[in-house]
Scaffold this motif. Structure first.
Motif, PDB file in Angstrom:
ATOM      1  N   VAL A 116       0.836  -1.205   0.000  1.00  0.00           N
ATOM      2  CA  VAL A 116       0.000   0.000   0.000  1.00  0.00           C
ATOM      3  C   VAL A 116       0.869   1.253   0.000  1.00  0.00           C
ATOM      4  N   LEU A 117       1.904   1.283   0.821  1.00  0.00           N
ATOM      5  CA  LEU A 117       2.791   2.439   0.867  1.00  0.00           C
ATOM      6  C   LEU A 117       3.456   2.691  -0.478  1.00  0.00           C
ATOM      7  N   GLU A 118       3.933   1.629  -1.101  1.00  0.00           N
ATOM      8  CA  GLU A 118       4.601   1.772  -2.392  1.00  0.00           C
ATOM      9  C   GLU A 118       3.643   2.289  -3.451  1.00  0.00           C
ATOM     10  N   THR A 119       2.403   1.823  -3.411  1.00  0.00           N
ATOM     11  CA  THR A 119       1.405   2.286  -4.376  1.00  0.00           C
ATOM     12  C   THR A 119       1.055   3.749  -4.145  1.00  0.00           C
ATOM     13  N   LEU A 120       0.809   4.115  -2.898  1.00  0.00           N
ATOM     14  CA  LEU A 120       0.405   5.489  -2.590  1.00  0.00           C
ATOM     15  C   LEU A 120       1.520   6.485  -2.847  1.00  0.00           C
ATOM     16  N   ALA A 121       2.762   6.073  -2.643  1.00  0.00           N
ATOM     17  CA  ALA A 121       3.891   6.984  -2.838  1.00  0.00           C
ATOM     18  C   ALA A 121       4.011   7.444  -4.277  1.00  0.00           C
ATOM     19  N   ASP A 122       3.414   6.715  -5.200  1.00  0.00           N
ATOM     20  CA  ASP A 122       3.449   7.122  -6.607  1.00  0.00           C
ATOM     21  C   ASP A 122       2.506   8.283  -6.894  1.00  0.00           C
ATOM     22  N   SER A 123       1.499   8.485  -6.052  1.00  0.00           N
ATOM     23  CA  SER A 123       0.467   9.491  -6.336  1.00  0.00           C
ATOM     24  C   SER A 123       0.347  10.585  -5.284  1.00  0.00           C
ATOM     25  N   THR A 125       2.117  12.664  -1.600  1.00  0.00           N
ATOM     26  CA  THR A 125       3.220  12.876  -0.673  1.00  0.00           C
ATOM     27  C   THR A 125       2.903  12.107   0.599  1.00  0.00           C
ATOM     28  N   LEU A 126       3.836  11.285   1.051  1.00  0.00           N
ATOM     29  CA  LEU A 126       3.651  10.520   2.272  1.00  0.00           C
ATOM     30  C   LEU A 126       4.546  11.081   3.374  1.00  0.00           C
ATOM     31  N   GLY A 127       3.989  11.166   4.571  1.00  0.00           N
ATOM     32  CA  GLY A 127       4.758  11.609   5.728  1.00  0.00           C
ATOM     33  C   GLY A 127       4.494  10.695   6.896  1.00  0.00           C
ATOM     34  N   ALA A 128       5.446  10.617   7.807  1.00  0.00           N
ATOM     35  CA  ALA A 128       5.293   9.824   9.027  1.00  0.00           C
ATOM     36  C   ALA A 128       5.245  10.762  10.225  1.00  0.00           C
ATOM     37  N   GLY A 140      13.909   0.332   6.834  1.00  0.00           N
ATOM     38  CA  GLY A 140      14.048   0.121   5.395  1.00  0.00           C
ATOM     39  C   GLY A 140      12.980   0.760   4.533  1.00  0.00           C
ATOM     40  N   ILE A 141      12.246   1.744   5.096  1.00  0.00           N
ATOM     41  CA  ILE A 141      11.169   2.378   4.308  1.00  0.00           C
ATOM     42  C   ILE A 141      11.326   3.891   4.219  1.00  0.00           C
ATOM     43  N   ARG A 142      12.503   4.399   4.540  1.00  0.00           N
ATOM     44  CA  ARG A 142      12.695   5.849   4.540  1.00  0.00           C
ATOM     45  C   ARG A 142      12.439   6.459   3.162  1.00  0.00           C
ATOM     46  N   ASP A 143      12.758   5.728   2.109  1.00  0.00           N
ATOM     47  CA  ASP A 143      12.617   6.281   0.765  1.00  0.00           C
ATOM     48  C   ASP A 143      11.160   6.455   0.341  1.00  0.00           C
ATOM     49  N   LEU A 144      10.223   5.856   1.070  1.00  0.00           N
ATOM     50  CA  LEU A 144       8.812   5.985   0.716  1.00  0.00           C
ATOM     51  C   LEU A 144       8.191   7.253   1.300  1.00  0.00           C
ATOM     52  N   PHE A 145       8.889   7.903   2.217  1.00  0.00           N
ATOM     53  CA  PHE A 145       8.333   9.051   2.913  1.00  0.00           C
ATOM     54  C   PHE A 145       9.099  10.326   2.584  1.00  0.00           C
ATOM     55  N   ALA A 146       8.340  11.393   2.350  1.00  0.00           N
ATOM     56  CA  ALA A 146       8.965  12.685   2.099  1.00  0.00           C
ATOM     57  C   ALA A 146       9.566  13.267   3.369  1.00  0.00           C
ATOM     58  N   PHE A 147       8.985  12.912   4.519  1.00  0.00           N
ATOM     59  CA  PHE A 147       9.483  13.404   5.805  1.00  0.00           C
ATOM     60  C   PHE A 147       9.010  12.479   6.917  1.00  0.00           C
TER      61      PHE A 147
END
Length: 235
Positions: A116-123, A125-128, A140-147
């Motif tokens: 889900v994260l990989e799919t949403l990151a394409d469309s 901005t994801l933040g944690a 191992g998921i830092r690259d999926l999040f803008a911040f």
């Protein structure tokens, strides 16, 4: 500007179950202390650390904004009270915390979380946004999040507004263009609503909703369900 642009996620118990992770990290930390500092291990029972942590929070409530400092200082204080010199106690506590933190970031994701994260990151901005001290780089998921904003980096934990404001600033969007996804009724869902975000209750561990809070408008029991909800926030 309209339409959903930003999706923020809580981490613990939202993307992975955390309780057993913490228990295992504490066991790993305890085993390390027993091996490397056997004379200190008797001071670090789970009950003892819990007692010291509660006392520290009572004396300095701001500790709740930095769980790393709280755990490290609680271990150090337990060692000091067991008779260790302060310098030695803090040295052992620092090394022990590094062992704990490495194990604390060995998580097992909820089913579908990574997909889900990989799919949403394409469309989007994801933040944690997290009150805890998870390390996205280690996980191992830092690259999926803008911040990644945390109570430690911001200085205030949810449900305060600071972390949510920081997210909007980082993404360059307004609150109406953002949705926050989290497991905690007060710190995630109600806080997001209070600060103008859309909110989704990620009830992946079967919690009960508190009777004193307004019921959530949107909730999921599996992260795959999130993609079906997102069009509702584009109006």
């Amino acid at each position: 500007m309209t339409g959903l642009k930003l999706i923020t996620f809580d981490l613990d118990n939202t993307l992975w179950p955390v309780d057993e992770v913490i228990r295992q990290a504490e066991r790993t930390c305890g085993a390390w202390i027993t091996e490397h500092h056997p004379e200190a291990s008797a001071a670090l029972t789970a009950e003892r650390i819990r007692s010291v942590r509660d006392r520290l929070i009572g004396e300095q409530p701001d500790y709740l904004n930095n769980l790393t400092r709280l755990r490290r200082d609680a271990m150090a204080q337990a060692f000091i009270e067991a008779g260790f010199a302060e310098r030695e106690a803090r040295h052992i506590a620092q090394d022990a915390f590094l062992v704990f933190h490495e194990a604390r970031n060995k998580v097992s994701f909820f089913p579908g979380a990574l997909e889900v994260l990989e799919t949403l990151a394409d469309s989007y901005t994801l933040g944690a946004l997290s009150n805890g001290n998870a390390d996205l780089e280690r996980i191992g998921i830092r690259d999926l999040f803008a911040f990644h904003h945390s109570a430690e980096s911001i200085g205030k934990r949810k449900p305060e507004a600071d972390m949510f404001r920081a997210a909007l600033h980082s993404a360059g969007v307004t609150a109406t263009q953002a949705v926050h996804v989290g497991d905690h009724p007060l710190e995630d869902v109600d806080a997001a609503r209070q600060h103008g975000f859309h909110a989704v209750w990620a009830n992946l561990i079967d919690l009960s909703w508190p009777s004193d809070l307004d019921q959530p408008s949107h909730y999921i029991h599996n992260l795959h369900e999130l993609t079906d909800l997102l069009p509702l926030f584009d109006d």
